[in-house]
Design a protein around this motif. Sequence first.
Motif: not given
Length: 594
Positions: A193-208, A378-388
């Motif tokens: 589940t944690a890996k799936e969540t990480l992949a989803a957050e990375k995909q969202a970050l890449d779309r930004g 990236r630190q200021l990016s909400p998407a990046r914070l979610k990936v972290t």
Amino acid sequence: MRSPRRLLALVLTGVVLVALAGWAVSTRLRSPADEASRRAAPTPSLVTAAVERRRLVSTVVVNGTLEYGSPLPVGLAGAVGGASELQRATRAPRPGRIAEGGVLMEVNGRPVFVLRGSVPMHRTITPGSEGDDVTQVQRALRRLGHRAPATGVFDRATVAALTRFYAAKGYEAQRPTLADRQTYETLRKAVRTAKETLAAEKQALDRGRDVLPLKLRLANARTGLKVARRALAEARSQELPPADEARLSAADSAVRAAEERLLEAEQALAAARTPPTSAPTAAATAAPTAAPTAAPTGTPAPAPTAAPRPTAAPADTRLLELRVANARADLSAAQEARELILKEAEQARAARIEELRTAVRTAQETLATAEQALRQARQLSPARLKVTGARADVAAAEEMLAEYSRTYGVSIPPGEVVFLPKLPARVRKVAVKAGERVEGAVATVTSSTFMVTASVEAAESELLRPGMPATVEVDTGRSYPAGLTAVGDKARTPGSEAVEAGTRAVLITPRAAKGLKAGTTVTARITVGATKDPVLVVPVAAVITSADGRARVRVEYAADRTRDVEVRTGLSADGNVEVTGALKEGDRVVVGDA
């Protein structure tokens, strides 16, 4: 009327009776002298004993009871099986002998094995466990014929050997319980589940698009730094640029040409300066020798002089010398030109390298600026914070799964093994019955060898040393070889009776147990000394110590006649003592007067 024959018989009978009565009275009557002699003491005589030749053995005799030695209460170190539910004995311990690898009892249908070892069982041994208890299990498995390593680590090879051991005894090794399996599966699902969540957050970050320009700038900065470093490396490895190499080559050619011209001029000048060699002239050869004239009286005559040789006129070398000087000037100029080219080339190379170093530093600064800008973005990016956060969750889930996996698998519950210092042993007393709860000690075990615990006087104990030979005698009169195991506090065993004041405990161990029975009262004889060969022995009472401290005996050589013989005493035992001196076997020595 009586017949004469009958009358005669009566008379003879009367005479015999009177004679008998007179004899009886005479035996009872004694004179005063006879009575005095009868009451006087008999003539004194000597009490003697024969000198014997035999082996003398000194022993200390003790009485005791045969018991199995080293009683030890046995309890379970923890739960039997994987569950910590109510522990109930399903098969109680049985009195009698138990060997290594034997089943002491069963709890909740699970076995409790007995293995040899000095470290008590104190924990659940799981995969990856290390320690002396694991080493004891591995050694026991090897002794029982199951191949196991001796690493001290409960690894896969040890698990395989343990599984074979359980199967040979008709049991199954303790595998993970249902709760353990559920926990393991829950941890695995958490990682997924944690890996799936990480992949989803990375995909969202890449779309930004908020950090894409900064990513491009960072990539360009890295490329620029690589190019600058490569150019600097090439400049350092290259001695001269191609243009400078051509100039230097031309200068080298000019120097070589100047050297050739100088050499030719010097050779021509040297040839011009060497005069030619000429033959003597005919006039000089044909000139007669003038006769000496008489010198005036009192003055010496002049010596004759040789005719002078003709000399050639010197050659004119000024032009050649001028050529040599010009050639030398040309060579010096060519060399100076070469040195100037080298100096200029080196200065140009150093300037080029410094310029490239500046370019590398500039590229490094540009890269650091780009990295910092991207990191801040990236630190200021909400998407990046979610990936972290998602990456941290994956790391935590994997760490928990790895930690649990290290101890997941076949294990040894703490209650399924009982380590005893010596095996085989005997179960002497059972403290729990089938169906009862297992609490505290379950049995008392002893060693498989008999022991006799007794006590001796403190004075006699000074003669005793562990290892002395002994014999154990039973009521039937049969003797068994034994040995003295311990004296004093070391001879005290748990459960033995207290010794009286002024005595010390001794522990005697028979060499063999065949024919012996526990609880039998025995007499033990501990050998504290013995002669190697047969020696002359006499009763202790026969030895007399004189005032000078020397020992002697009185030897009877005729009826009531004795002579003193000086002797040296040795070992004494059972009222006899070893003697040496002017004695022989069979001599009678005086032990008293009677």
